[in-house]
Write a protein that holds these residues in place. Structure first.
Motif, PDB file in Angstrom:
ATOM      1  N   GLY A 122       5.909   8.620  -4.231  1.00  0.00           N
ATOM      2  CA  GLY A 122       5.472   9.966  -3.607  1.00  0.00           C
ATOM      3  C   GLY A 122       5.955  10.898  -4.058  1.00  0.00           C
ATOM      4  O   GLY A 122       5.258  12.344  -3.801  1.00  0.00           O
TER       5      GLY A 122
ATOM      6  N   ARG B  36       0.934  -1.160   0.059  1.00  0.00           N
ATOM      7  CA  ARG B  36       0.187  -0.045  -0.093  1.00  0.00           C
ATOM      8  C   ARG B  36       0.924   1.175   0.024  1.00  0.00           C
ATOM      9  O   ARG B  36       1.568   1.549   1.042  1.00  0.00           O
ATOM     10  N   ILE B  37       0.854   2.227  -0.892  1.00  0.00           N
ATOM     11  CA  ILE B  37       1.826   3.206  -1.221  1.00  0.00           C
ATOM     12  C   ILE B  37       1.011   4.460  -1.683  1.00  0.00           C
ATOM     13  O   ILE B  37      -0.150   4.333  -2.098  1.00  0.00           O
ATOM     14  N   GLN B  38       1.434   5.454  -1.243  1.00  0.00           N
ATOM     15  CA  GLN B  38       0.886   6.712  -1.195  1.00  0.00           C
ATOM     16  C   GLN B  38       1.521   7.734  -2.381  1.00  0.00           C
ATOM     17  O   GLN B  38       2.761   7.565  -2.522  1.00  0.00           O
ATOM     18  N   THR B  39       1.002   7.937  -3.247  1.00  0.00           N
ATOM     19  CA  THR B  39       1.337   9.067  -4.254  1.00  0.00           C
ATOM     20  C   THR B  39       1.620  10.513  -3.868  1.00  0.00           C
ATOM     21  O   THR B  39       1.030  10.929  -2.707  1.00  0.00           O
TER      22      THR B  39
ATOM     23  N   ARG C 249       8.021   3.655  -2.338  1.00  0.00           N
ATOM     24  CA  ARG C 249       7.238   4.565  -1.696  1.00  0.00           C
ATOM     25  C   ARG C 249       8.084   5.853  -2.112  1.00  0.00           C
ATOM     26  O   ARG C 249       7.207   6.854  -2.212  1.00  0.00           O
TER      27      ARG C 249
ATOM     28  N   THR D 234     -10.560   5.230  -2.827  1.00  0.00           N
ATOM     29  CA  THR D 234      -9.983   6.561  -3.684  1.00  0.00           C
ATOM     30  C   THR D 234     -10.453   6.387  -5.153  1.00  0.00           C
ATOM     31  O   THR D 234     -10.347   7.391  -5.742  1.00  0.00           O
TER      32      THR D 234
ATOM     33  N   GLU E  49      -6.897   1.835  -4.810  1.00  0.00           N
ATOM     34  CA  GLU E  49      -7.902   1.302  -3.545  1.00  0.00           C
ATOM     35  C   GLU E  49      -9.310   1.695  -3.971  1.00  0.00           C
ATOM     36  O   GLU E  49      -9.635   2.574  -4.579  1.00  0.00           O
TER      37      GLU E  49
ATOM     38  N   GLU F  92      -0.416  12.969  -4.558  1.00  0.00           N
ATOM     39  CA  GLU F  92      -1.696  13.632  -4.439  1.00  0.00           C
ATOM     40  C   GLU F  92      -2.320  12.798  -2.949  1.00  0.00           C
ATOM     41  O   GLU F  92      -3.395  13.194  -2.788  1.00  0.00           O
ATOM     42  N   LYS F  93      -1.537  12.229  -2.450  1.00  0.00           N
ATOM     43  CA  LYS F  93      -2.153  11.461  -1.188  1.00  0.00           C
ATOM     44  C   LYS F  93      -3.091  10.580  -1.406  1.00  0.00           C
ATOM     45  O   LYS F  93      -3.989  10.276  -0.552  1.00  0.00           O
ATOM     46  N   MET F  94      -2.940  10.024  -2.413  1.00  0.00           N
ATOM     47  CA  MET F  94      -3.868   8.813  -3.042  1.00  0.00           C
ATOM     48  C   MET F  94      -3.143   7.464  -2.767  1.00  0.00           C
ATOM     49  O   MET F  94      -2.072   7.249  -3.310  1.00  0.00           O
ATOM     50  N   ASN F  95      -4.039   6.476  -2.349  1.00  0.00           N
ATOM     51  CA  ASN F  95      -3.218   5.196  -1.819  1.00  0.00           C
ATOM     52  C   ASN F  95      -3.524   4.391  -2.944  1.00  0.00           C
ATOM     53  O   ASN F  95      -4.762   4.316  -3.940  1.00  0.00           O
TER      54      ASN F  95
END
Length: 292
Positions: A128, A75-78, A124, A176, A173, A80-83
């Motif tokens: 990010g 589970r990684i966040q971009t 990550r 999102t 996810e 834009e703070k989207m998982n």
């Protein structure tokens, strides 16, 4: 009979001792000979080798290409703070058995865990810095190139070479997806409005340019018409003057005939004039212009 039994017993004893002192290493493995938990020899070539029974033991290390395949996507966040869920695998191989043993000992899982953690941390970091679009399709190759470079550098400290790192899939996810769709719709609407505004501005510009050209053409045509009219009037005046100069009496008579024709063109026209006025002088006397 006793000799046969003795011979068989000696053969079995020899086989038993051979099994304790001889060992083989095939081309798929490298071996380390330990004596009291201390590495004494490292064997990288296939063949048959000796060891001291009960004192030395052999541990084989697989030199074939191995795969670390994640059972669960990370589970990684971009940016834009989207998982997103990133499912990856790693292809690796032991290239330096001595360094590998010194780094992880006899537990291969330490090497796989370290490689897995290095790759996940790099994913990550790289995700990010980028948008969902970039990591899903746009710049995935660039991301994996950077991840592979760092992972291979770290793996070299383990005596390992990273042969390949790939993302099998990258998915949003479920939580999102709606926000992504809404953002995409908003972006499309914004783009559509921008294009409409640009089109309207371009249309106004074209219309203004056309109106300007129309005014220029009309003004130019009017100027030309006035010029031609002036030239025509001047020419007509010249012709009239020439005609008048050639025969004033005939000219006066001709102009009077034009005046009669224009005046009596319609039956409904009514004119109130004195019979003795100048208007009818040529009707009374066609030679009136001569005065006699």
């Amino acid at each position: 009979m006793n000799r046969l039994i003795t011979f068989l017993a000696a053969g079995l004893l020899l086989l038993f001792l051979s099994s304790l002192t001889l060992f083989t290493v095939d081309e798929r493995y490298s071996a380390v000979v330990f004596q009291f938990s201390e590495a004494k020899r490292i064997i990288s070539k296939p063949g048959i080798y000796f060891k001291v029974p009960f004192v030395q033991e052999v541990r084989r290390f697989d030199r074939r290409i191995q795969t670390i395949d994640e059972s669960q996507p990370a589970r990684i966040q971009t940016i834009e703070k989207m998982n997103v869920l990133a499912d990856s695998y790693i292809k690796w191989q032991i290239v330096d058995v001595e360094k590998f043993y010194k780094a992880v000992g006899l537990d291969d899982r330490k090497a796989t865990d370290r490689l897995r953690n290095t790759v996940n941390n790099m994913l990550r970091d790289e995700f990010g810095k980028r948008t969902v679009q970039d990591v899903i399709s746009g710049k995935r190759e660039e991301v994996m190139k950077q991840v592979s470079k760092v992972a291979d550098t770290d793996a070299a400290n383990l005596g390992v070479k990273v042969l390949d790192i790939r993302l099998k899939r990258v998915e949003l996810e479920a939580g999102t997806l709606n926000s992504v769709y809404e953002r995409m719709q908003s972006e499309r609407k914004t783009e559509a409005n921008r294009l409409r505004a640009e089109g309207a501005a371009q249309a106004d510009k074209i219309k203004a340019d056309a109106d300007k050209q129309r005014e220029v053409l009309l003004a130019d045509a009017y100027n030309k018409a006035q010029k031609l009219k002036g030239e025509g009037d001047a020419r007509a005046a010249a012709i009239s003057a020439a005609a008048y100069g050639a025969n004033p009496e005939f000219y006066a008579f001709y102009k009077s005939m034009d005046a009669y024709r224009e005046s009596f063109a319609k039956k409904s026209d009514v004119m109130v004039l004195e019979p003795s006025g100048e208007f009818f002088k040529y009707m009374k006397n066609p030679r009136a212009g001569g005065g006699k």
